[in-house]
Design a protein around this motif. Sequence first.
Motif, PDB file in Angstrom:
ATOM      1  N   ILE A  58       0.857  -1.181   0.000  1.00 40.78           N
ATOM      2  CA  ILE A  58       0.000   0.000   0.000  1.00 40.78           C
ATOM      3  C   ILE A  58       0.889   1.226   0.000  1.00 40.78           C
ATOM      4  CG2 ILE A  58      -1.933   1.160   1.124  1.00 40.78           C
ATOM      5  CD1 ILE A  58      -2.329  -1.857   0.213  1.00 40.78           C
ATOM      6  N   VAL A  59       0.670   2.125  -0.953  1.00 38.61           N
ATOM      7  CA  VAL A  59       1.536   3.293  -1.114  1.00 38.61           C
ATOM      8  C   VAL A  59       0.751   4.571  -0.828  1.00 38.61           C
ATOM      9  CG1 VAL A  59       3.080   4.537  -2.681  1.00 38.61           C
ATOM     10  CG2 VAL A  59       2.834   2.055  -2.891  1.00 38.61           C
ATOM     11  N   VAL A  60       1.311   5.429   0.031  1.00 39.64           N
ATOM     12  CA  VAL A  60       0.765   6.772   0.256  1.00 39.64           C
ATOM     13  C   VAL A  60       1.915   7.767   0.147  1.00 39.64           C
ATOM     14  CG1 VAL A  60      -1.204   6.084   1.681  1.00 39.64           C
ATOM     15  CG2 VAL A  60       1.003   6.506   2.767  1.00 39.64           C
ATOM     16  N   THR A  61       1.607   8.996  -0.240  1.00 39.59           N
ATOM     17  CA  THR A  61       2.678   9.987  -0.382  1.00 39.59           C
ATOM     18  C   THR A  61       3.184  10.457   0.973  1.00 39.59           C
ATOM     19  OG1 THR A  61       1.011  11.738  -0.597  1.00 39.59           O
ATOM     20  CG2 THR A  61       1.899  10.800  -2.637  1.00 39.59           C
ATOM     21  N   GLU A  62       2.277  10.594   1.958  1.00 39.99           N
ATOM     22  CA  GLU A  62       2.639  10.950   3.329  1.00 39.99           C
ATOM     23  C   GLU A  62       1.734  10.172   4.270  1.00 39.99           C
ATOM     24  OE1 GLU A  62       3.165  14.435   0.611  1.00 39.99           O
ATOM     25  OE2 GLU A  62       1.290  13.715   1.488  1.00 39.99           O
ATOM     26  N   LEU A  63       2.202   9.962   5.479  1.00 39.22           N
ATOM     27  CA  LEU A  63       1.445   9.168   6.441  1.00 39.22           C
ATOM     28  C   LEU A  63       0.088   9.787   6.758  1.00 39.22           C
ATOM     29  CD1 LEU A  63       1.516   6.630   8.212  1.00 39.22           C
ATOM     30  CD2 LEU A  63       2.502   8.026  10.037  1.00 39.22           C
ATOM     31  N   ASP A  64       0.002  11.130   6.777  1.00 45.44           N
ATOM     32  CA  ASP A  64      -1.263  11.753   7.167  1.00 45.44           C
ATOM     33  C   ASP A  64      -2.341  11.635   6.089  1.00 45.44           C
ATOM     34  OD1 ASP A  64      -0.456  13.636   5.300  1.00 45.44           O
ATOM     35  OD2 ASP A  64      -0.278  15.287   6.736  1.00 45.44           O
ATOM     36  N   ASN A  78       7.515   9.679   1.486  1.00 46.66           N
ATOM     37  CA  ASN A  78       8.433  10.663   2.065  1.00 46.66           C
ATOM     38  C   ASN A  78       9.239  10.084   3.227  1.00 46.66           C
ATOM     39  OD1 ASN A  78       6.334  10.551   3.928  1.00 46.66           O
ATOM     40  ND2 ASN A  78       6.425  12.738   4.404  1.00 46.66           N
ATOM     41  N   LEU A  79       9.226   8.740   3.345  1.00 50.85           N
ATOM     42  CA  LEU A  79      10.048   8.034   4.325  1.00 50.85           C
ATOM     43  C   LEU A  79      11.062   7.151   3.587  1.00 50.85           C
ATOM     44  CD1 LEU A  79       7.502   6.868   7.054  1.00 50.85           C
ATOM     45  CD2 LEU A  79       8.922   8.901   7.019  1.00 50.85           C
ATOM     46  N   PRO A  80      12.087   6.651   4.290  1.00 50.36           N
ATOM     47  CA  PRO A  80      13.073   5.780   3.619  1.00 50.36           C
ATOM     48  C   PRO A  80      12.403   4.618   2.891  1.00 50.36           C
ATOM     49  CG  PRO A  80      13.805   6.344   5.820  1.00 50.36           C
ATOM     50  CD  PRO A  80      12.408   6.876   5.698  1.00 50.36           C
ATOM     51  N   SER A  81      12.859   4.329   1.689  1.00 53.44           N
ATOM     52  CA  SER A  81      12.265   3.271   0.873  1.00 53.44           C
ATOM     53  C   SER A  81      12.782   1.894   1.275  1.00 53.44           C
ATOM     54  CB  SER A  81      12.588   3.526  -0.603  1.00 53.44           C
ATOM     55  OG  SER A  81      12.160   2.444  -1.391  1.00 53.44           O
ATOM     56  N   LEU A  82      11.882   0.905   1.206  1.00 56.15           N
ATOM     57  CA  LEU A  82      12.256  -0.481   1.473  1.00 56.15           C
ATOM     58  C   LEU A  82      12.173  -1.319   0.194  1.00 56.15           C
ATOM     59  CD1 LEU A  82      10.229  -0.983   4.789  1.00 56.15           C
ATOM     60  CD2 LEU A  82      12.643  -0.409   4.566  1.00 56.15           C
ATOM     61  N   SER A  83      12.203  -0.634  -0.936  1.00 60.94           N
ATOM     62  CA  SER A  83      11.959  -1.320  -2.209  1.00 60.94           C
ATOM     63  C   SER A  83      13.022  -2.363  -2.546  1.00 60.94           C
ATOM     64  CB  SER A  83      11.866  -0.293  -3.345  1.00 60.94           C
ATOM     65  OG  SER A  83      13.044   0.487  -3.414  1.00 60.94           O
ATOM     66  N   ILE A 102       9.975   1.874  11.210  1.00 62.89           N
ATOM     67  CA  ILE A 102      10.065   3.219  10.629  1.00 62.89           C
ATOM     68  C   ILE A 102       8.785   3.999  10.868  1.00 62.89           C
ATOM     69  CG2 ILE A 102      10.221   4.504   8.456  1.00 62.89           C
ATOM     70  CD1 ILE A 102      12.127   2.269   7.483  1.00 62.89           C
ATOM     71  N   ILE A 103       7.642   3.353  10.636  1.00 58.79           N
ATOM     72  CA  ILE A 103       6.359   4.036  10.764  1.00 58.79           C
ATOM     73  C   ILE A 103       6.075   4.412  12.222  1.00 58.79           C
ATOM     74  CG2 ILE A 103       3.858   3.735  10.552  1.00 58.79           C
ATOM     75  CD1 ILE A 103       4.478   2.115   7.980  1.00 58.79           C
ATOM     76  N   GLU A 104       6.379   3.508  13.158  1.00 62.88           N
ATOM     77  CA  GLU A 104       6.151   3.808  14.569  1.00 62.88           C
ATOM     78  C   GLU A 104       6.986   5.013  15.013  1.00 62.88           C
ATOM     79  OE1 GLU A 104       3.969   2.727  16.745  1.00 62.88           O
ATOM     80  OE2 GLU A 104       3.095   1.418  15.209  1.00 62.88           O
ATOM     81  N   LEU A 105       8.225   5.070  14.531  1.00 66.79           N
ATOM     82  CA  LEU A 105       9.089   6.206  14.862  1.00 66.79           C
ATOM     83  C   LEU A 105       8.530   7.489  14.259  1.00 66.79           C
ATOM     84  CD1 LEU A 105      11.703   7.336  16.052  1.00 66.79           C
ATOM     85  CD2 LEU A 105      12.869   6.693  13.936  1.00 66.79           C
ATOM     86  N   PHE A 106       8.089   7.408  13.009  1.00 58.88           N
ATOM     87  CA  PHE A 106       7.539   8.578  12.339  1.00 58.88           C
ATOM     88  C   PHE A 106       6.261   9.052  13.031  1.00 58.88           C
ATOM     89  CE2 PHE A 106       5.031  10.700   9.026  1.00 58.88           C
ATOM     90  CZ  PHE A 106       5.953  11.628   8.568  1.00 58.88           C
TER      91      PHE A 106
END
Length: 205
Positions: free
Chosen positions: A59-65, A92-97, A112-116
Amino acid sequence: MTKIGYARVSSKEQNLQRQYEKFESVGVTKIFSDKLSGKNNNRPKLQEMLNYIRESDIIVVTELDRLGRNNKEVTYIMNQIQEKNATLEILNLPSLSGIQDDNLRRLLNNLIIELFKYTAENERKQIRERQRQGIEIAKEKGKYKGRPLAYSADSTDKQKRVTYKKIVEMLGKDVPITQISKDLGVARNTIYRIRDELGRNELIR
């Protein structure tokens, strides 16, 4: 595995094109989008996307909000994604691709997401605290007047200032409030508020 984009803007007047272009650049093949505030819990396309995703989807979003405006809601949505054994990619976060192992990808993704989320929530709290302190200082100096009302002589919206003047004029002619509401497309509660303010001002005079 499918790359699925979720785009959101807060109102119908805003444009989703910027988010669509970013999705295209990272190979998203399926997009769901809402034009609703992140505070709105009833976002039909978000729910449709959550029902659509399958194991190993990204699932891809440009920003978490884009997913939500508060920690609780974002966590709830993330948990639903995780329950489907899918992962979340925030552009806008580090990529895991480059990580192919699904389990490792999910682990790093969550860290990463929890930290963000923690950082974003902390920043919002700091902003609210600074606003509160600023208001308190302004009140002490007698300079704080609060946010201008939408329909008032001081409204920042020119059209609503004009409508306010029409409401005052029609009230002065004893036009029924129901009729004013119908003619001008303004809620009756707003007209009652204006009428009451005018009455208080008359008493002060």
